[in-house]
Design an enzyme around this catalytic site. Structure first.
Site, mmCIF file in Angstrom:
data_model
loop_
_atom_site.group_PDB
_atom_site.id
_atom_site.type_symbol
_atom_site.label_atom_id
_atom_site.label_comp_id
_atom_site.label_asym_id
_atom_site.label_seq_id
_atom_site.Cartn_x
_atom_site.Cartn_y
_atom_site.Cartn_z
ATOM 1 N N LYS A 76 32.610 -30.871 8.215
ATOM 2 C CA LYS A 76 33.399 -30.136 9.222
ATOM 3 C C LYS A 76 32.683 -28.830 9.512
ATOM 4 O O LYS A 76 32.140 -28.212 8.598
ATOM 5 C CB LYS A 76 34.811 -29.870 8.704
ATOM 6 C CG LYS A 76 35.667 -29.040 9.669
ATOM 7 C CD LYS A 76 37.123 -28.992 9.261
ATOM 8 C CE LYS A 76 37.436 -27.963 8.204
ATOM 9 N NZ LYS A 76 37.082 -26.566 8.561
ATOM 10 N N GLU B 12 33.048 -25.135 12.069
ATOM 11 C CA GLU B 12 33.896 -24.336 12.950
ATOM 12 C C GLU B 12 33.151 -23.990 14.231
ATOM 13 O O GLU B 12 31.962 -23.682 14.191
ATOM 14 C CB GLU B 12 34.302 -23.036 12.241
ATOM 15 C CG GLU B 12 35.169 -23.248 11.026
ATOM 16 C CD GLU B 12 35.616 -21.925 10.391
ATOM 17 O OE1 GLU B 12 35.366 -20.846 10.966
ATOM 18 O OE2 GLU B 12 36.232 -21.993 9.314
ATOM 19 N N ASP C 215 35.965 -24.446 2.978
ATOM 20 C CA ASP C 215 35.388 -23.182 2.511
ATOM 21 C C ASP C 215 36.508 -22.218 2.099
ATOM 22 O O ASP C 215 36.238 -21.147 1.552
ATOM 23 C CB ASP C 215 34.454 -22.570 3.559
ATOM 24 C CG ASP C 215 35.145 -22.264 4.861
ATOM 25 O OD1 ASP C 215 36.350 -22.557 4.994
ATOM 26 O OD2 ASP C 215 34.482 -21.724 5.779
ATOM 27 N N SER C 216 37.756 -22.637 2.283
ATOM 28 C CA SER C 216 38.895 -21.896 1.727
ATOM 29 C C SER C 216 38.792 -21.841 0.202
ATOM 30 O O SER C 216 39.526 -21.079 -0.434
ATOM 31 C CB SER C 216 40.221 -22.536 2.153
ATOM 32 O OG SER C 216 40.222 -23.916 1.850
ATOM 33 N N GLU D 175 43.443 -25.023 14.542
ATOM 34 C CA GLU D 175 44.072 -24.061 13.620
ATOM 35 C C GLU D 175 44.749 -22.912 14.364
ATOM 36 O O GLU D 175 44.136 -22.237 15.211
ATOM 37 C CB GLU D 175 43.016 -23.513 12.641
ATOM 38 C CG GLU D 175 43.614 -22.504 11.663
ATOM 39 C CD GLU D 175 42.770 -22.227 10.426
ATOM 40 O OE1 GLU D 175 41.703 -22.839 10.255
ATOM 41 O OE2 GLU D 175 43.215 -21.388 9.622
ATOM 42 N N ASP E 4 33.248 -28.966 4.102
ATOM 43 C CA ASP E 4 33.024 -27.888 5.068
ATOM 44 C C ASP E 4 31.582 -27.402 5.017
ATOM 45 O O ASP E 4 31.021 -27.221 3.921
ATOM 46 C CB ASP E 4 33.920 -26.692 4.702
ATOM 47 C CG ASP E 4 34.958 -26.400 5.766
ATOM 48 O OD1 ASP E 4 34.851 -26.944 6.882
ATOM 49 O OD2 ASP E 4 35.888 -25.637 5.463
#
Ligand code: KIV
Length: 290
Positions: free
Chosen positions: A123, A125, A54-55, A192, A93
């Protein structure tokens, strides 16, 4: 199988057991990509895993954070990356608020990224609070990569984009998050921006490969945001990034040279133009129907 420069002869898609078996062995190399040509170049260079992170929101779409990124954004970029690298393990993501609401929402969106985006895994978070989501998606047959430590989607709640787990309570919390996500079924874990000692401890404690970003050298692999490592990020770079190229300068210089040449009429040159037979030109000039 890589050559001296670390390139594999041909991209080989790592299977889930191969990724798990990489723990404690040759470090896994992961990079984010958002478009087909970059994905292809990463595959040709011998990268092991690609992440449509999502970056994409901050690196490509011009947002201030990853929060506005949607499932449609990830799907769009995931399809492009899959076309560019059909033979690489591809992780997509789950963006903010595409999995937090319920297990059903999480499974449905993970399914979309796999069915329509071509991802091999998703993925998400979060730690203990997201363990149920990891379990639900895994139970639906979709492999999940966890992500603990600094979780940019909820950076506001963490007090900003800063190092996590520096004191005893914080470190215990990240460690428990890591264990919970792995116990829930995650096949690998992004860690991270935590102190290197904590990155090492988590790597020792969990049975799946850890993939660090700002988590020190002892993780089972490393991931970087593609534009950061390529020198394409304009503005602040986190301390943990090593830029391996300066593409921003290369691109700026190329655009400036092109602009100069167009204004000087030195581009296009004869080599860039298409010829027409002189008699056709002459007939066209004298054409009474013009
Ligand atoms: O979105 C992303 O690029 C990520 C990496 C920082 C791991 O989640």
């Amino acid at each position: 199988m890589s050559d001296e420069a670390g390139r594999r002869a041909a991209p080989v898609k790592l299977t889930m057991p191969e990724i798990r078996a990489a723990k404690g062995r040759t470090p896994l190399v992961m990079v984010t990509a958002y478009d087909a040509p970059t994905a292809r170049l990463a595959a040709e260079a011998g990268v092991d895993l690609l992440l449509v992170g999502d970056s994409v929101g901050t690196a490509v779409l011009g947002y201030e954070s990853t929060v506005p990124v949607t499932v449609e954004d990830i799907l769009h970029h995931c399809r492009a990356v899959r076309r560019g690298a059909p033979d690489l393990h591809l992780v997509a993501d789950l963006p903010f608020m595409s999995y937090q609401v319920s297990d059903e929402q999480a499974v449905a969106n993970a399914g979309l990224l796999v069915k329509e985006g071509g991802a091999d895994a998703v993925k998400l978070e979060g730690g203990r609070g997201m363990a149920a989501r990891v379990a639900a998606i895994t139970a639906a047959g979709i492999p999940v990569m966890g992500h603990v430590g600094l979780t940019p989607q909820t950076a506001g709640a963490l007090g900003g984009l800063k190092v996590q787990g520096r004191d005893l309570d914080g470190a215990r919390s990240v460690l428990h998050d890591a264990e919970a996500v792995v116990d829930a079924g995650a096949y690998s874990l992004v860690v991270e921006v935590v102190p290197a000692a904590l990155g090492r401890l988590i790597t020792e404690r969990v049975r799946v490969p850890t993939i660090g970003i700002g988590a020190g050298p002892d993780c089972d692999g490393q991931v970087l945001v593609g534009p950061d490592l390529l020198g394409l990020t304009l503005g602040h770079l986190p301390r943990f990034v090593r830029p391996y190229a300066d593409l921003a300068t290369t691109i700026r210089e190329a655009f400036a040279a092109y602009a100069r040449d167009v204004r000087a009429r030195s581009y296009p040159a004869p080599a860039h133009t298409y010829a027409m037979k002189p008699d056709v030109v002459a007939a066209l000039r004298d054409d009474p129907d013009r």
